[in-house]
Design a protein around this motif. Structure first.
Motif, PDB file in Angstrom:
ATOM      1  N   PRO A   1      -2.989 -15.824  -3.667  1.00  0.00           N
ATOM      2  CA  PRO A   1      -2.925 -14.489  -3.042  1.00  0.00           C
ATOM      3  C   PRO A   1      -1.504 -14.068  -2.680  1.00  0.00           C
ATOM      4  CG  PRO A   1      -4.611 -15.853  -2.013  1.00  0.00           C
ATOM      5  CD  PRO A   1      -3.817 -16.749  -2.925  1.00  0.00           C
ATOM      6  N   ASP A   2      -1.168 -12.827  -3.015  1.00  0.00           N
ATOM      7  CA  ASP A   2       0.097 -12.224  -2.618  1.00  0.00           C
ATOM      8  C   ASP A   2      -0.166 -11.441  -1.335  1.00  0.00           C
ATOM      9  OD1 ASP A   2       2.311 -10.634  -2.175  1.00  0.00           O
ATOM     10  OD2 ASP A   2       2.493  -9.990  -4.254  1.00  0.00           O
ATOM     11  N   PRO A   3       0.394 -11.881  -0.213  1.00  0.00           N
ATOM     12  CA  PRO A   3       0.100 -11.226   1.065  1.00  0.00           C
ATOM     13  C   PRO A   3       0.333  -9.718   1.048  1.00  0.00           C
ATOM     14  CG  PRO A   3       1.374 -13.219   1.426  1.00  0.00           C
ATOM     15  CD  PRO A   3       1.324 -12.986  -0.057  1.00  0.00           C
ATOM     16  N   LYS A   4       1.340  -9.247   0.310  1.00  0.00           N
ATOM     17  CA  LYS A   4       1.621  -7.804   0.284  1.00  0.00           C
ATOM     18  C   LYS A   4       0.442  -7.013  -0.280  1.00  0.00           C
ATOM     19  CE  LYS A   4       5.557  -8.571  -1.737  1.00  0.00           C
ATOM     20  NZ  LYS A   4       6.711  -8.422  -2.575  1.00  0.00           N
ATOM     21  N   ILE A   5      -0.146  -7.515  -1.343  1.00  0.00           N
ATOM     22  CA  ILE A   5      -1.263  -6.819  -1.973  1.00  0.00           C
ATOM     23  C   ILE A   5      -2.467  -6.795  -1.038  1.00  0.00           C
ATOM     24  CG2 ILE A   5      -2.970  -6.941  -3.836  1.00  0.00           C
ATOM     25  CD1 ILE A   5      -0.682  -8.018  -5.614  1.00  0.00           C
ATOM     26  N   PHE A   6      -2.747  -7.951  -0.437  1.00  0.00           N
ATOM     27  CA  PHE A   6      -3.938  -8.034   0.393  1.00  0.00           C
ATOM     28  C   PHE A   6      -3.736  -7.333   1.728  1.00  0.00           C
ATOM     29  CE2 PHE A   6      -4.409 -11.374  -2.729  1.00  0.00           C
ATOM     30  CZ  PHE A   6      -5.619 -10.976  -3.275  1.00  0.00           C
ATOM     31  N   ASN A   7      -2.529  -7.383   2.265  1.00  0.00           N
ATOM     32  CA  ASN A   7      -2.271  -6.644   3.499  1.00  0.00           C
ATOM     33  C   ASN A   7      -2.465  -5.157   3.278  1.00  0.00           C
ATOM     34  OD1 ASN A   7      -1.674  -9.036   4.760  1.00  0.00           O
ATOM     35  ND2 ASN A   7       0.535  -8.724   4.790  1.00  0.00           N
ATOM     36  N   SER A   8      -2.023  -4.680   2.144  1.00  0.00           N
ATOM     37  CA  SER A   8      -2.179  -3.271   1.812  1.00  0.00           C
ATOM     38  C   SER A   8      -3.657  -2.898   1.713  1.00  0.00           C
ATOM     39  CB  SER A   8      -1.471  -2.976   0.486  1.00  0.00           C
ATOM     40  OG  SER A   8      -1.709  -1.664   0.086  1.00  0.00           O
ATOM     41  N   ALA A   9      -4.452  -3.760   1.087  1.00  0.00           N
ATOM     42  CA  ALA A   9      -5.890  -3.489   0.950  1.00  0.00           C
ATOM     43  C   ALA A   9      -6.587  -3.516   2.304  1.00  0.00           C
ATOM     44  CB  ALA A   9      -6.527  -4.506   0.006  1.00  0.00           C
ATOM     45  N   VAL A  10      -6.227  -4.482   3.135  1.00  0.00           N
ATOM     46  CA  VAL A  10      -6.834  -4.583   4.468  1.00  0.00           C
ATOM     47  C   VAL A  10      -6.480  -3.352   5.295  1.00  0.00           C
ATOM     48  CG1 VAL A  10      -6.781  -5.857   6.650  1.00  0.00           C
ATOM     49  CG2 VAL A  10      -7.009  -7.098   4.500  1.00  0.00           C
ATOM     50  N   LEU A  11      -5.229  -2.940   5.238  1.00  0.00           N
ATOM     51  CA  LEU A  11      -4.813  -1.770   6.008  1.00  0.00           C
ATOM     52  C   LEU A  11      -5.469  -0.487   5.491  1.00  0.00           C
ATOM     53  CD1 LEU A  11      -1.081  -2.608   6.697  1.00  0.00           C
ATOM     54  CD2 LEU A  11      -2.983  -2.629   8.327  1.00  0.00           C
ATOM     55  N   ALA A  12      -5.701  -0.397   4.197  1.00  0.00           N
ATOM     56  CA  ALA A  12      -6.398   0.770   3.649  1.00  0.00           C
ATOM     57  C   ALA A  12      -7.834   0.813   4.177  1.00  0.00           C
ATOM     58  CB  ALA A  12      -6.378   0.736   2.121  1.00  0.00           C
ATOM     59  N   ASP A  13      -8.490  -0.352   4.232  1.00  0.00           N
ATOM     60  CA  ASP A  13      -9.842  -0.414   4.804  1.00  0.00           C
ATOM     61  C   ASP A  13      -9.816  -0.042   6.281  1.00  0.00           C
ATOM     62  OD1 ASP A  13     -10.959  -1.186   2.406  1.00  0.00           O
ATOM     63  OD2 ASP A  13     -11.097  -3.302   2.925  1.00  0.00           O
ATOM     64  N   PHE A  14      -8.814  -0.535   6.985  1.00  0.00           N
ATOM     65  CA  PHE A  14      -8.671  -0.218   8.408  1.00  0.00           C
ATOM     66  C   PHE A  14      -8.490   1.284   8.602  1.00  0.00           C
ATOM     67  CE2 PHE A  14      -5.896   0.476  12.105  1.00  0.00           C
ATOM     68  CZ  PHE A  14      -6.669  -0.088  13.109  1.00  0.00           C
ATOM     69  N   ASP A  15      -7.640   1.885   7.786  1.00  0.00           N
ATOM     70  CA  ASP A  15      -7.408   3.331   7.881  1.00  0.00           C
ATOM     71  C   ASP A  15      -8.707   4.114   7.683  1.00  0.00           C
ATOM     72  OD1 ASP A  15      -4.740   2.744   8.255  1.00  0.00           O
ATOM     73  OD2 ASP A  15      -4.114   3.389   6.251  1.00  0.00           O
ATOM     74  N   ARG A  16      -9.506   3.695   6.692  1.00  0.00           N
ATOM     75  CA  ARG A  16     -10.784   4.376   6.447  1.00  0.00           C
ATOM     76  C   ARG A  16     -11.714   4.208   7.649  1.00  0.00           C
ATOM     77  NH1 ARG A  16      -9.657   2.776   1.307  1.00  0.00           N
ATOM     78  NH2 ARG A  16     -10.724   0.769   1.446  1.00  0.00           N
ATOM     79  N   ALA A  17     -11.751   2.996   8.221  1.00  0.00           N
ATOM     80  CA  ALA A  17     -12.620   2.740   9.375  1.00  0.00           C
ATOM     81  C   ALA A  17     -12.183   3.580  10.582  1.00  0.00           C
ATOM     82  CB  ALA A  17     -12.613   1.256   9.729  1.00  0.00           C
ATOM     83  N   VAL A  18     -10.878   3.680  10.807  1.00  0.00           N
ATOM     84  CA  VAL A  18     -10.373   4.481  11.919  1.00  0.00           C
ATOM     85  C   VAL A  18     -10.718   5.950  11.694  1.00  0.00           C
ATOM     86  CG1 VAL A  18      -8.270   5.336  13.048  1.00  0.00           C
ATOM     87  CG2 VAL A  18      -8.546   2.890  12.602  1.00  0.00           C
TER      88      VAL A  18
END
Length: 123
Positions: free
Chosen positions: A78-95
């Motif tokens: 896993p590349d942390p940058k890719i997964f951090n971006s995906a997690v933050l996109a999910d977070f943004d949608r949830a917010v």
């Protein structure tokens, strides 16, 4: 494992791409786990094999999977940058959804602080 929404405006290859990332983030798929072959995933989901192949090509191009000739495709380190971006996109949608349902920004901030405090305590 995979569900495709044929009525979605999100292209099918992108749905497959995002689903693989989601399964990695959730811990369902791990480094070096083999993923279904293009042919098998296409058959299981009723999707054209070219569409699945396009998703796999994007995943490989972005370092999320790797392929071994004659053996199949596997989850890469896993590349942390890719997964951090995906997690933050999910977070943004949830917010966005929470705010749209009337939950205040202050309530969300308090919730984040509570979760952070629990994490620090090892919970």
């Amino acid at each position: 494992m995979f569900s495709i929404d044929l009525t979605s405006r999100v292209p099918i290859y992108e749905q497959i791409y995002k689903k693989i990332i989601e399964l990695i983030i959730k811990g369902t798929l791990h480094e070096n786990d083999q993923i279904p072959s293009v042919r098998n995933l296409a058959k299981d989901t009723g999707v054209n094999p070219n569409t699945v192949a396009k998703a796999y090509q994007e995943l490989e191009r972005n370092g999320i999977i790797y392929s071994l000739q004659g053996r199949g495709s596997f989850i890469a380190r896993p590349d942390p940058k890719i997964f951090n971006s995906a997690v933050l996109a999910d977070f943004d949608r949830a917010v966005h959804d929470a705010l749209g349902r009337g939950i205040t920004a202050e309530a969300l901030k308090t919730r984040i602080d509570d979760i952070n405090d629990n994490e620090k305590k090892g919970g």
